[in-house]
Design a protein around this motif. Structure first.
Motif, short mmCIF file in Angstrom:
data_model
loop_
_atom_site.label_atom_id
_atom_site.label_comp_id
_atom_site.label_asym_id
_atom_site.label_seq_id
_atom_site.Cartn_x
_atom_site.Cartn_y
_atom_site.Cartn_z
N TYR A 38 0.83 -1.21 0.00
CA TYR A 38 0.00 0.00 0.00
C TYR A 38 0.87 1.26 0.00
O TYR A 38 0.62 2.20 -0.76
CB TYR A 38 -0.93 -0.02 1.22
N ASN A 39 1.88 1.27 0.85
CA ASN A 39 2.74 2.46 0.93
C ASN A 39 3.63 2.60 -0.30
O ASN A 39 3.90 3.71 -0.74
CB ASN A 39 3.57 2.43 2.22
N ILE A 40 4.08 1.49 -0.89
CA ILE A 40 4.85 1.56 -2.13
C ILE A 40 3.96 2.09 -3.26
O ILE A 40 4.38 2.94 -4.04
CB ILE A 40 5.44 0.17 -2.51
N PHE A 50 9.25 4.23 4.30
CA PHE A 50 8.30 4.54 5.37
C PHE A 50 7.80 3.26 6.03
O PHE A 50 7.83 3.12 7.25
CB PHE A 50 7.12 5.33 4.76
N SER A 51 7.37 2.32 5.22
CA SER A 51 6.83 1.06 5.73
C SER A 51 7.92 0.19 6.36
O SER A 51 7.71 -0.40 7.42
CB SER A 51 6.15 0.32 4.59
N GLY A 52 9.07 0.12 5.71
CA GLY A 52 10.17 -0.69 6.23
C GLY A 52 10.68 -0.19 7.56
O GLY A 52 10.92 -0.97 8.48
N LYS A 53 10.84 1.12 7.68
CA LYS A 53 11.28 1.68 8.96
C LYS A 53 10.24 1.45 10.04
O LYS A 53 10.58 1.12 11.18
CB LYS A 53 11.60 3.18 8.81
N GLY A 54 8.96 1.62 9.70
CA GLY A 54 7.89 1.37 10.66
C GLY A 54 7.89 -0.08 11.13
O GLY A 54 7.74 -0.36 12.32
#
Length: 169
Positions: A38-40, A50-54
């Motif tokens: 979704y974020n990609i 963003f998603s990976g860091k989260g």
């Protein structure tokens, strides 16, 4: 849309954790993948970061308590899924709310199990004599049969919903 997915995942996790003391992989793992995709899809490489860091922050916040035996792997994966879906800042503030709510729940359970007066006496004794034996409050005389536990997914859900409603500090 991510807020709706988050609420659905949280409610399912709350139900399964209270009912069977498990947070299911069939809920957490697809949420991690969905958050990443979704974020990609929305912001490209920035969404992946963003998603990976989260995900990594969510995982990192609970991995040590898991390794020490304080919680289950489902709790860790749920926090990682929250991070993958909502990002670093959200999962961090969610963790703060979760820790506060979890602490209150634990304190109430200790008071209920040991009685209010005994809990206050024990706390006073530990503070006055600089004893760091909160473990003796939870596990009196080292007896594991009298230990107090609760499904920590409840605290995670309540903390995350609190963050969703009130935001960061």
């Amino acid at each position: 849309m991510e807020n709706s997915i988050l609420v659905i995942v949280l409610l399912i996790s709350l139900f399964t954790d209270v009912k069977s003391r498990k947070i299911l992989n069939i809920i957490t793992l697809p949420t991690i993948v969905f958050g990443l995709i979704y974020n990609i899809f929305n912001t490209g490489v920035d969404g992946f970061i963003f998603s990976g860091k989260g995900f990594l922050v969510g995982l990192g916040l609970l991995i040590i308590p898991y390794m020490l035996g304080g919680m289950g792997a489902g709790d860790v994966k749920l926090m990682a899924a929250i991070g993958a879906l909502m990002g670093t800042s959200f999962v961090f503030y969610s963790f703060i709310y979760t820790a506060l709510i979890g602490g209150v729940i634990a304190l109430l359970l200790i008071i209920k199990k040991r009685g209010f007066i005994n809990s206050i006496k024990s706390l006073f004794f530990n503070v006055v004599f600089f004893r760091s034996s909160l473990g003796s409050m939870i596990l009196p005389n080292g007896d594991k049969s009298s230990s107090i536990s609760f499904p920590y997914g409840v605290a995670i859900v309540l903390g995350t919903l609190s963050c969703l409603v009130w935001g960061g500090f």
